[in-house]
Design a protein around this motif. Sequence first.
Motif, short mmCIF file in Angstrom:
data_model
loop_
_atom_site.label_atom_id
_atom_site.label_comp_id
_atom_site.label_asym_id
_atom_site.label_seq_id
_atom_site.Cartn_x
_atom_site.Cartn_y
_atom_site.Cartn_z
N TYR A 6 1.26 4.89 -0.81
CA TYR A 6 0.61 6.40 -1.21
C TYR A 6 1.28 7.54 -1.55
O TYR A 6 1.98 7.90 -1.19
CB TYR A 6 -0.62 6.14 -0.16
CG TYR A 6 -1.29 5.54 0.75
CD1 TYR A 6 -2.68 5.48 -0.39
CD2 TYR A 6 -0.92 4.81 1.35
CE1 TYR A 6 -2.91 5.05 0.31
CE2 TYR A 6 -1.68 3.91 2.17
CZ TYR A 6 -3.41 3.77 1.27
OH TYR A 6 -3.79 2.85 1.97
N ALA A 16 0.97 -1.38 0.10
CA ALA A 16 -0.12 0.41 -0.12
C ALA A 16 1.23 1.48 -0.31
O ALA A 16 1.34 1.52 1.24
CB ALA A 16 -0.59 0.25 1.59
N GLY A 26 1.95 2.66 3.71
CA GLY A 26 0.89 2.66 4.57
C GLY A 26 0.13 2.03 4.51
O GLY A 26 0.30 0.48 4.57
N THR A 27 -1.16 2.03 5.42
CA THR A 27 -2.01 0.38 6.02
C THR A 27 -3.25 1.01 4.77
O THR A 27 -3.87 2.08 4.88
CB THR A 27 -2.41 0.64 7.15
OG1 THR A 27 -1.52 0.90 7.91
CG2 THR A 27 -3.96 -0.57 7.35
N PRO A 28 -4.08 -0.11 4.20
CA PRO A 28 -5.28 0.11 2.95
C PRO A 28 -6.51 0.64 3.80
O PRO A 28 -6.33 -0.17 5.66
CB PRO A 28 -5.40 -1.08 2.50
CG PRO A 28 -4.25 -2.30 3.38
CD PRO A 28 -3.40 -1.41 4.20
N THR A 29 -6.87 0.93 3.99
CA THR A 29 -8.34 1.01 4.32
C THR A 29 -9.50 -0.01 4.39
O THR A 29 -9.31 -0.49 3.32
CB THR A 29 -9.25 2.25 3.88
OG1 THR A 29 -9.15 1.60 2.51
CG2 THR A 29 -8.20 3.89 3.58
N ARG A 30 -9.95 -0.42 4.85
CA ARG A 30 -11.19 -1.01 5.14
C ARG A 30 -11.62 -1.37 3.75
O ARG A 30 -11.97 -2.17 2.74
CB ARG A 30 -12.34 -1.09 6.67
CG ARG A 30 -12.68 -2.37 6.38
CD ARG A 30 -12.59 -2.08 7.92
NE ARG A 30 -14.66 -2.77 7.60
CZ ARG A 30 -15.41 -3.20 8.50
NH1 ARG A 30 -16.06 -1.85 9.66
NH2 ARG A 30 -16.43 -3.52 8.86
N ALA A 31 -11.74 -0.23 3.11
CA ALA A 31 -12.74 -0.32 2.20
C ALA A 31 -11.87 -0.44 0.53
O ALA A 31 -12.60 -2.02 -0.07
CB ALA A 31 -13.47 0.66 1.79
N VAL A 32 -10.44 -0.56 1.39
CA VAL A 32 -9.75 -1.15 0.18
C VAL A 32 -9.31 -1.87 -0.04
O VAL A 32 -9.65 -2.96 -1.09
CB VAL A 32 -8.18 -0.06 -0.15
CG1 VAL A 32 -7.12 -0.98 -1.19
CG2 VAL A 32 -8.09 1.14 -0.29
#
Length: 80
Positions: free
Chosen positions: A46, A44, A63-69
Motif C-alpha cells: 500500500y 499487498a 499490509g494485509t489485504p481487506t476481505r473485499a480485495v
Amino acid sequence: MTNREKILAALSAGEQLTAKQIKARFNVGDANREVNRLRHEGYAIYSNAVKTSKGVSKKFRLGTPTRAVVAAGYQALSAA
C-alpha cells in the motif's frame, strides 16, 4: 538476493519507504515499477500519503489485504 527481494525484506520488517529511499538504498532506476512488480506477484503493498516539511510524500508499506480485495481477486479468477 535480488533488489526486489531486498525491498520485500525491508517492507516485511515493517519499514515504510518512499520511492526516493528505495532508489537510493537498493540502487533501482524506477522504484514504482519494482513495487508494482511485487504487487503483481501477490504482495499487498500500500502507499500512504505522509505530510513532510517539503509537502506530501507517499510511503510504501506491506499490509494485509481487506476481505473485499480478496473476494474481488477470487471473482476475477473464476471469471477467467
